[in-house]
Scaffold this motif. Structure first.
Motif, mmCIF file in Angstrom:
data_model
loop_
_atom_site.group_PDB
_atom_site.id
_atom_site.type_symbol
_atom_site.label_atom_id
_atom_site.label_comp_id
_atom_site.label_asym_id
_atom_site.label_seq_id
_atom_site.Cartn_x
_atom_site.Cartn_y
_atom_site.Cartn_z
ATOM 1 N N PHE A 129 0.821 -1.212 0.000
ATOM 2 C CA PHE A 129 0.000 0.000 0.000
ATOM 3 C C PHE A 129 0.855 1.262 0.000
ATOM 4 O O PHE A 129 0.430 2.300 -0.521
ATOM 5 N N ASN A 130 2.058 1.191 0.565
ATOM 6 C CA ASN A 130 2.961 2.334 0.518
ATOM 7 C C ASN A 130 3.441 2.590 -0.901
ATOM 8 O O ASN A 130 3.588 3.742 -1.331
ATOM 9 N N SER A 131 3.652 1.518 -1.668
ATOM 10 C CA SER A 131 4.143 1.669 -3.042
ATOM 11 C C SER A 131 3.096 2.281 -3.967
ATOM 12 O O SER A 131 3.453 2.923 -4.961
ATOM 13 N N ASN A 136 -2.306 5.899 5.101
ATOM 14 C CA ASN A 136 -2.969 6.978 5.838
ATOM 15 C C ASN A 136 -4.293 7.388 5.178
ATOM 16 O O ASN A 136 -4.635 8.556 5.062
ATOM 17 N N SER A 137 -5.015 6.361 4.729
ATOM 18 C CA SER A 137 -6.375 6.533 4.229
ATOM 19 C C SER A 137 -7.167 5.299 4.635
ATOM 20 O O SER A 137 -6.603 4.331 5.154
ATOM 21 N N VAL A 213 -1.408 0.408 12.189
ATOM 22 C CA VAL A 213 -0.202 0.507 11.362
ATOM 23 C C VAL A 213 -0.373 1.517 10.236
ATOM 24 O O VAL A 213 0.552 2.278 9.922
ATOM 25 N N VAL A 214 -1.542 1.567 9.611
ATOM 26 C CA VAL A 214 -1.708 2.365 8.385
ATOM 27 C C VAL A 214 -2.420 3.691 8.611
ATOM 28 O O VAL A 214 -2.422 4.538 7.703
ATOM 29 N N ASP A 217 -3.099 9.471 10.923
ATOM 30 C CA ASP A 217 -3.866 10.695 11.124
ATOM 31 C C ASP A 217 -4.985 10.439 12.136
ATOM 32 O O ASP A 217 -5.783 9.513 11.973
ATOM 33 N N GLU A 218 -5.050 11.254 13.194
ATOM 34 C CA GLU A 218 -6.082 11.074 14.212
ATOM 35 C C GLU A 218 -7.483 11.247 13.645
ATOM 36 O O GLU A 218 -8.444 10.685 14.172
ATOM 37 N N ASN A 219 -7.619 12.038 12.588
ATOM 38 C CA ASN A 219 -8.934 12.237 11.984
ATOM 39 C C ASN A 219 -9.457 10.978 11.295
ATOM 40 O O ASN A 219 -10.636 10.903 10.959
ATOM 41 N N LEU A 220 -8.576 10.004 11.057
ATOM 42 C CA LEU A 220 -8.969 8.748 10.416
ATOM 43 C C LEU A 220 -9.087 7.597 11.403
ATOM 44 O O LEU A 220 -9.390 6.483 10.995
#
Length: 275
Positions: A129-131, A136-137, A213-214, A217-220
């Motif tokens: 997912f980083n690639s 962070n979604s 892990v992914v 962001d606190e908003n997520l």
């Protein structure tokens, strides 16, 4: 007489076991409505606090972070449930009624996914997912839910009990494979679908390790992440608010379980299937 005595003993034993299982939840609920619990944890535990109030729930809901965490958990859970249940039903039907080369080998591979713990998949999934830039979604939390080997296994076992003659009759009438599934087998899959909804909802709503892990962001943050961060920040100093958050986190699971439990019984009664 002996049979009645055995039934009474069994009922008493089950009641005692039920009380033991539900007592932690009752104590959590008691602390959450105890106005003084933020200053001291009541000990010994009591079911009815000395000063009952909805103070802790009011403070919790005044913070918009809880509502945001509820929205995030709802999006992730609903999307994951739809993906998992759909994939499990289609996969289970294919492995049960389908005739294609390598079916047994593919089914063994699906079962093998149940033996790989999430800890062993964290790094490969993170790198993947980083690639593609999805970290962070909410997508990295939703997409892996399509791999649901346990659900495929349950659906295959369920569809194995449904006669093949229904599929053969549909094919004689000229129905395609998808039409056969959606018009013949899917209406009979109510019990297993309701069971999968309960299991999938509970698993995705309570998921903690992978979102941790992914989702930086606190908003997520989802409900488990928000509850964990709140507990780490305050410890036992705000026990009442912590228990109020914990109570609110399990309410959707209880509602879904009670709702679909009724549909499981109805589906079994209406399906017309017998052992």
């Amino acid at each position: 007489m002996r049979e009645k005595l055995n039934q009474y003993v069994m009922i008493v034993v089950l009641l005692i076991i039920g009380v033991l299982f539900i007592s932690p939840f009752l104590w959590m609920l008691s602390v959450s409505i105890d106005r003084m619990a933020n200053m001291r944890i009541p000990f010994p535990p009591t079911l009815i606090p000395d000063e009952m109030a909805a103070f802790n729930y009011e403070i919790v809901f005044e913070n918009g972070k809880l509502i945001r965490a509820y929205v995030n958990s709802s999006i992730v859970t609903l999307a994951s449930v739809i993906i998992q249940v759909s994939a499990a039903l289609l996969g289970g039907y294919a492995f049960s009624k389908g005739t294609f080369r390598g079916k047994k080998l593919l089914f063994l591979l699906v079962l093998a996914t149940m033996m790989i713990p999430i800890e062993a998949r964290l790094i490969p999934l993170y790198q993947m997912f980083n690639s593609i830039g999805l970290l962070n979604s909410l997508w990295p939390v939703i997409i892996p839910s399509v791999l649901y080997g346990f659900g495929v296994f349950l659906c295959k076992q369920y569809f194995d009990r449904i006669p093949d003659s229904l599929r053969e009759a549909a094919q004689i009438d000229g129905a395609s494979e998808f039409r056969t599934f959606f018009q013949v087998y899917f209406p009979l899959a109510g019990p297993i679908a309701a069971t999968l909804v309960i299991l999938s909802f509970m698993g995705n709503w309570n998921e903690f390790v992978w979102p941790l892990v992914v989702l930086n962001d606190e908003n997520l943050h989802t409900i488990p992440l928000f509850l964990a961060s709140f507990s780490l920040e305050n410890g036992t100093s705000l026990a009442g608010m912590t228990m109020a958050l914990a109570t609110m986190s399990v309410v959707p699971i209880i509602i879904v379980f009670l709702f679909f439990q009724r549909y499981i019984i109805q589906s079994i009664a209406l399906s017309g299937l017998k052992e």
